[in-house]
Design an enzyme around this catalytic site. Structure first.
Site, short mmCIF file in Angstrom:
data_model
loop_
_atom_site.label_atom_id
_atom_site.label_comp_id
_atom_site.label_asym_id
_atom_site.label_seq_id
_atom_site.Cartn_x
_atom_site.Cartn_y
_atom_site.Cartn_z
N ASN A 7 6.29 -5.28 1.40
CA ASN A 7 5.98 -3.87 1.58
C ASN A 7 4.53 -3.82 2.05
O ASN A 7 3.61 -3.99 1.26
CB ASN A 7 6.16 -3.16 0.22
N LYS A 14 2.53 -6.03 -0.52
CA LYS A 14 3.22 -6.32 -1.79
C LYS A 14 4.35 -7.28 -1.50
O LYS A 14 5.01 -7.16 -0.46
CB LYS A 14 3.85 -5.03 -2.35
N ARG A 86 10.19 -3.14 3.64
CA ARG A 86 10.23 -1.71 3.41
C ARG A 86 9.62 -1.00 4.62
O ARG A 86 8.51 -1.33 5.04
CB ARG A 86 9.42 -1.37 2.16
N HIS A 175 11.71 8.07 -0.49
CA HIS A 175 12.14 7.41 -1.74
C HIS A 175 13.65 7.15 -1.71
O HIS A 175 14.29 7.03 -2.76
CB HIS A 175 11.88 8.29 -2.98
N HIS A 203 12.84 11.24 -9.13
CA HIS A 203 11.90 10.12 -9.00
C HIS A 203 10.50 10.71 -9.17
O HIS A 203 9.97 11.36 -8.27
CB HIS A 203 12.08 9.47 -7.62
N ARG A 236 -1.12 14.75 -4.00
CA ARG A 236 -0.51 15.57 -2.92
C ARG A 236 -0.12 16.94 -3.48
O ARG A 236 0.35 17.03 -4.61
CB ARG A 236 0.73 14.88 -2.36
N ASP A 278 -3.72 10.47 -12.38
CA ASP A 278 -2.84 9.67 -13.24
C ASP A 278 -2.27 10.57 -14.33
O ASP A 278 -3.00 11.14 -15.14
CB ASP A 278 -3.65 8.52 -13.85
N GLY A 325 7.41 5.88 -12.51
CA GLY A 325 6.36 5.81 -13.55
C GLY A 325 6.40 6.94 -14.56
O GLY A 325 6.46 6.70 -15.77
N ILE A 326 6.41 8.17 -14.09
CA ILE A 326 6.40 9.31 -15.02
C ILE A 326 7.80 9.54 -15.58
O ILE A 326 7.98 9.76 -16.78
CB ILE A 326 5.90 10.59 -14.31
N GLY A 327 8.81 9.47 -14.71
CA GLY A 327 10.19 9.71 -15.15
C GLY A 327 10.64 8.72 -16.21
O GLY A 327 11.36 9.08 -17.14
N ASN A 329 8.51 6.89 -18.17
CA ASN A 329 7.57 6.71 -19.29
C ASN A 329 7.04 8.00 -19.89
O ASN A 329 6.12 7.95 -20.71
CB ASN A 329 6.37 5.88 -18.83
N GLU A 380 13.14 -0.82 -6.44
CA GLU A 380 13.31 -0.75 -4.98
C GLU A 380 13.36 -2.15 -4.36
O GLU A 380 14.05 -2.38 -3.38
CB GLU A 380 12.17 0.07 -4.37
P1 AMP Z 1 4.70 5.06 -9.90
O1 AMP Z 1 4.23 5.71 -8.64
O2 AMP Z 1 6.18 5.07 -10.06
O3 AMP Z 1 4.07 3.71 -10.15
O4 AMP Z 1 4.15 5.99 -11.11
C1 AMP Z 1 2.80 6.19 -11.37
C2 AMP Z 1 2.65 7.35 -12.32
O5 AMP Z 1 3.37 7.04 -13.53
C3 AMP Z 1 1.22 7.63 -12.75
O6 AMP Z 1 0.97 9.02 -12.70
C4 AMP Z 1 1.18 7.16 -14.17
O7 AMP Z 1 0.30 7.91 -14.93
C5 AMP Z 1 2.60 7.43 -14.62
N1 AMP Z 1 2.87 6.65 -15.83
C6 AMP Z 1 2.95 5.33 -15.95
N2 AMP Z 1 3.12 4.98 -17.25
C7 AMP Z 1 3.14 6.16 -17.94
C8 AMP Z 1 3.29 6.52 -19.30
N3 AMP Z 1 3.42 5.56 -20.23
N4 AMP Z 1 3.28 7.84 -19.65
C9 AMP Z 1 3.16 8.80 -18.71
N5 AMP Z 1 3.00 8.52 -17.40
C10 AMP Z 1 3.00 7.23 -17.03
#
Ligand code: AMP
Length: 393
Positions: A7, A14, A86, A175, A203, A236, A278, A325-327, A329, A380
């Protein structure tokens, strides 16, 4: 069979090495600051983390360093059988992964018109890898491809039609590899054929998009011509009234570059909260800082509205899936969204499962929940490797 996935970004590369017999990742990592000072490569190989500090003049240099490391370790006794790349934008023509020929590479380069930051870097990564691995298939996996099935009334903008045709202005969506992977895994979790399901995949990461997957096909998605449309993201803006953008243009005296910077880099979670792009940093202050609360609830409300819209678009929904990430975690945000769907969809979240950490696909709702809710980790790279392996076979 060993598949390498790449990627390539403008200054990063990556990589993942996947053993297709087990679908395990043997190695993954990233080369960063390519073409700049203080370049470095980070990796995890056979579970061990490592790092090399080295300036890399270009992507070829970076891939050379990566291959040296891989040949000393996971590729000591085995060869790469195919490379999956990718590619951000597949434009209006690519609805499936493709084995890269000179004509397809030229088309990917032409599509830089739509994704000026990404497609040239993707093409550079492809050329470099083709030099290093001239005898194996190279497969382009397009971020836009899964959304090729959107009907015209979902992808057309309300702008003059001739202008849209001339400039290629329409909604493409992104995505796609993740939405497809997650929708397929959700169908498996449901124990039903994907052709019989109405799935909404959310996502939510640094970039976020929501997709309506009806009978295995994407029929609508929240990102558009570019990955800026839709819900608020890390930096964004998501969808805003075009009139607001015209006002900024007039009053702030910005040119296109300045405006692009504002909408892409200084908006979203960062711009609204003033805290961070973040989500973790913003979520930490959900109860203590009103701007953080506003940001989190804007994000939740944005996702909620797409879920409602897509349930209408599909005339129903069987399951809502969170990923990225957010979905994956963010249990509090998931619970916030689902709490607003209890009457409409009969959703009942199982707090215990929702709050537990797991890397496996799972339901986070109670068995009696009418519409199911799942968390499915996206992968992915594995999806890209699977497509590439198909062509190798
Ligand atoms: P990604 O683009 O899929 O790598 O997701 C990155 C986003 O996921 C960032 O905003 C991170 O803050 C969020 N993220 C990762 N780990 C956590 C967590 N444990 N709790 C809340 N958000 C998270």
């Amino acid at each position: 069979m060993i598949i390498l996935t790449l990627n390539a970004g403008s200054s990063s590369l990556k990589f993942t090495v996947i053993n297709m017999a087990t679908e395990d990742s043997l190695a993954d990592g990233i080369a960063e600051r390519i073409g700049m000072k203080e370049g470095f490569i980070r990796w995890t190989i056979n579970g061990e983390k490592g790092r090399l500090d080295s300036d890399m003049k270009d992507h070829r240099d970076a891939l050379g360093h990566i291959m040296d490391k891989l040949h000393e370790t996971v590729l000591k006794d085995q060869k790469v059988s195919g490379v999956g790349h990718r590619v951000t934008h597949g434009g209006p023509n690519f609805g499936d992964p493709e084995v890269i020929t000179p004509a397809i590479l030229a088309e990917i380069e032409d599509l830089a018109f739509y994704a000026p930051l990404h497609n040239p870097a993707n093409a550079m990564g492809i050329k470099t890898a083709m030099e290093i691995f001239p005898d194996v298939p190279h497969v382009a996996v397009f971020d836009t491809a899964f959304h090729h099935s959107m009907p015209d009334y979902a992808f057309t903008y309300g702008l003059p039609h001739d202008l849209c045709k001339k400039l290629g202005l329409r909604r493409y969506g992104f995505h796609g590899t993740s939405h497809r992977f997650v929708a397929e895994a959700t169908a498996e979790l449901m124990g039903r054929p994907i052709e019989q399901l109405k799935i909404i995949t959310c996502h939510l990461g640094n970039g976020s998009s929501i997709t309506a997957v009806k009978n295995g096909k994407s029929i609508d998605t929240s990102m558009g011509l570019t990955p800026m449309e839709g819900v608020v993201m890390g930096t964004r803006c998501g969808s805003v009234d075009p009139g607001a953008i015209l006002t900024i243009l007039e009053k702030e005296n910005l040119d296109a570059k300045g405006l692009n910077n504002l909408l892409n880099k200084h908006s979203g979670l960062l711009g609204v909260s003033g805290i961070s792009s973040d989500c973790r940093d913003v979520e930490d202050q959900w109860d203590s800082n009103d701007q953080a609360r506003l940001t989190m609830e804007m994000l939740g409300y944005g996702v909620l509205k797409y879920i409602g819209a897509y349930a209408a678009a599909m005339n129903g929904v069987d399951v809502i899936t969170f990923t990225a990430g957010i979905g994956e975690n963010g249990p509090r945000l998931r619970a916030w969204i689902c709490s607003h769907l209890s009457e409409l969809f009969g959703i009942q979240i199982d707090e215990k499962v929702n709050n537990a950490r797991s890397k496996d696909p799972r339901f986070i709702c109670k068995p009696e929940s009418r519409v199911k809710v799942a968390v499915v980790p996206t992968n992915e790279e594995l999806a890209m490797a699977r497509y590439t392996a198909k062509f190798v076979r």
